[in-house]
Write an enzyme that holds these catalytic residues in place. Sequence first.
Site, PDB file in Angstrom:
ATOM      1  N   HIS A  72       4.429  -2.234   6.845  1.00 67.76           N
ATOM      2  CA  HIS A  72       3.663  -2.849   5.752  1.00 67.76           C
ATOM      3  C   HIS A  72       4.392  -2.650   4.424  1.00 67.76           C
ATOM      4  O   HIS A  72       4.812  -1.542   4.104  1.00 67.76           O
ATOM      5  CB  HIS A  72       2.273  -2.213   5.648  1.00 67.76           C
ATOM      6  CG  HIS A  72       1.350  -2.633   6.749  1.00 67.76           C
ATOM      7  ND1 HIS A  72       0.006  -2.359   6.742  1.00 67.76           N
ATOM      8  CD2 HIS A  72       1.582  -3.322   7.899  1.00 67.76           C
ATOM      9  CE1 HIS A  72      -0.553  -2.849   7.837  1.00 67.76           C
ATOM     10  NE2 HIS A  72       0.380  -3.430   8.557  1.00 67.76           N
ATOM     11  N   TYR A 198      -8.159  -0.529   0.939  1.00 67.23           N
ATOM     12  CA  TYR A 198      -8.909   0.627   0.447  1.00 67.23           C
ATOM     13  C   TYR A 198      -9.968   0.070  -0.496  1.00 67.23           C
ATOM     14  O   TYR A 198      -9.630  -0.530  -1.521  1.00 67.23           O
ATOM     15  CB  TYR A 198      -7.992   1.585  -0.314  1.00 67.23           C
ATOM     16  CG  TYR A 198      -7.088   2.410   0.585  1.00 67.23           C
ATOM     17  CD1 TYR A 198      -5.889   1.908   1.062  1.00 67.23           C
ATOM     18  CD2 TYR A 198      -7.447   3.707   0.962  1.00 67.23           C
ATOM     19  CE1 TYR A 198      -5.064   2.664   1.888  1.00 67.23           C
ATOM     20  CE2 TYR A 198      -6.632   4.470   1.783  1.00 67.23           C
ATOM     21  CZ  TYR A 198      -5.439   3.945   2.239  1.00 67.23           C
ATOM     22  OH  TYR A 198      -4.628   4.700   3.057  1.00 67.23           O
ATOM     23  N   PRO A 290      -8.363  12.510   3.949  1.00 68.61           N
ATOM     24  CA  PRO A 290      -7.489  11.487   4.540  1.00 68.61           C
ATOM     25  C   PRO A 290      -7.185  10.280   3.646  1.00 68.61           C
ATOM     26  O   PRO A 290      -6.368   9.442   4.008  1.00 68.61           O
ATOM     27  CB  PRO A 290      -8.260  11.051   5.796  1.00 68.61           C
ATOM     28  CG  PRO A 290      -9.678  11.430   5.541  1.00 68.61           C
ATOM     29  CD  PRO A 290      -9.648  12.615   4.644  1.00 68.61           C
ATOM     30  N   LYS A 294      -1.914  11.464   4.044  1.00 65.26           N
ATOM     31  CA  LYS A 294      -0.814  12.427   3.869  1.00 65.26           C
ATOM     32  C   LYS A 294      -0.731  13.513   4.934  1.00 65.26           C
ATOM     33  O   LYS A 294       0.317  14.155   5.084  1.00 65.26           O
ATOM     34  CB  LYS A 294      -0.938  13.117   2.491  1.00 65.26           C
ATOM     35  CG  LYS A 294      -0.585  12.243   1.341  1.00 65.26           C
ATOM     36  CD  LYS A 294       0.911  12.028   1.238  1.00 65.26           C
ATOM     37  CE  LYS A 294       1.256  10.682   0.664  1.00 65.26           C
ATOM     38  NZ  LYS A 294       1.956   9.765   1.509  1.00 65.26           N
ATOM     39  N   TYR A 382       2.334   7.224  -2.055  1.00 67.98           N
ATOM     40  CA  TYR A 382       1.819   6.736  -0.776  1.00 67.98           C
ATOM     41  C   TYR A 382       2.948   6.526   0.236  1.00 67.98           C
ATOM     42  O   TYR A 382       2.814   6.905   1.398  1.00 67.98           O
ATOM     43  CB  TYR A 382       1.045   5.422  -1.006  1.00 67.98           C
ATOM     44  CG  TYR A 382       0.200   5.022   0.170  1.00 67.98           C
ATOM     45  CD1 TYR A 382      -1.077   5.546   0.336  1.00 67.98           C
ATOM     46  CD2 TYR A 382       0.680   4.138   1.128  1.00 67.98           C
ATOM     47  CE1 TYR A 382      -1.860   5.201   1.426  1.00 67.98           C
ATOM     48  CE2 TYR A 382      -0.092   3.778   2.223  1.00 67.98           C
ATOM     49  CZ  TYR A 382      -1.362   4.312   2.366  1.00 67.98           C
ATOM     50  OH  TYR A 382      -2.125   3.974   3.451  1.00 67.98           O
TER      51      TYR A 382
END
Length: 394
Positions: A72, A198, A290, A294, A382
Amino acid sequence: MRTQVGIVGAGPAGLLLARLLHLQGIESVVLEARDREYVERRVRAGVLEHGTAQTLREAGVGDRMDAEGLVHEGTELRFDGQGHRIDFAELTGRTITVYGQQEIVKDLIAARLAGGGDLRFDVSDVTLADLDTDRPRVRFATDGQAAELACDFVIGADGFHGVCRDCVPELTVYERHYPFAWLGILAEAPPSSHELIYCRHEHGFALHSMRSPRITRMYLQVPVDEPIAAWPDDRIWRELQTRFATRDGFALTEGPLLDKGITPMRSFVAAPMQSGRLLLAGDAAHIVPPTGAKGMNLAVADVRLLAHALGGFYAEGRTDLLAAYTETALTRVWRATHFSWWMTAMLHVDPADDPFAARLAQAQLDYVTSSRAMATALAENYTGLPYAQGWSYR
Ligand code: FAD
Ligand code: DHB
């Protein structure tokens, strides 16, 4: 029994360390409390940082990930019924790979057993002794028989509920509990978006992820201590549809649920991550909520440091790299702890919050999705900050 490195726990941390040591000619024995089927079926993490995927490739266990994993280049932040894309590739030149943790575990177990490596499932009653000497021991039971493993080093890779962390005297614990949990589902339904979403909604957080072109993985913020019985399948779908709804009519594709479970959320860091000849790695030493994806990536980062430091010990008798382990590892752990806490605060709804707190979260989301600098900060955390060095000592 005698080996160079005794590893407690066959999660991603223990299995990958065994692999990276093997590639440097260092022998180890891995002891796991559960059976093979259980560890291969445990549905957990799914997002691999750029460097985690690269580490698996370098370790020779990346073929299936490269064939089946989904690369992605960005993710969506959704709030107020509108999506905003964060373009990782453009902002950082890096990507993430979506590939289930249990698939990595399967690949590592297969590689370990194919190479004739020692990996024992179903062990019980693990205790550690003589950690302050240069011949530490792991005592355990297998097939109803007591056994003892003498080693040069013991690695506690036995997760948050393991026994090794308690063998570090004078441990300092830094901890934060969150007033909510995640209900996670695996559904036999094609993903409804080609990237992760998200989402912040007034009812709480929701996450859309996936495992393959046919399987969707999703999470919902639920109250802490929520019984799973409170969430029959139709209630889960209704709530997911509500939280992900957009002004232009987005709807999730539904399908039968294959798995569902509730995970509490906490931040936890234990220091030091070592004592004498015992070194901790992964969830045994630290837990992050979560939201930043990570946890497993940090376990991989710890193990890379250990592989390098143990490589230095066996190649040249160096002890300085091992001595520096806690300090080196904790720098990355605290960065990830902050990032995960920040993502969690921005995207969840704390039931005790007043309108002031909700406005702050909204302001943060507006900023991250309108400022290139803030978007880059999210993207570089990220996709994973670069490692200071390689995992191999040579
Ligand atoms: P574990 O995977 O917990 O492995 C420890 C092993 O030790 C286990 O197999 C256990 O059975 C064994 N063990 C325990 N006690 C003993 C004992 N006494 N003797 C012998 N063996 C023992 N992380 C990410 O990076 N990205 C994500 O997207 C992500 N999503 C997540 C979603 C969920 C729902 C959950 C629960 C976690 C998620 N995580 C994520 C976190 C990630 O799963 C963990 O950080 C990761 O499993 C840590 O690996 P580990 O090897 O340190 O520990
Ligand atoms: C997944 C889990 C996470 O915690 C996350 O932040 C993103 C994705 C997953 O299981 O796919």
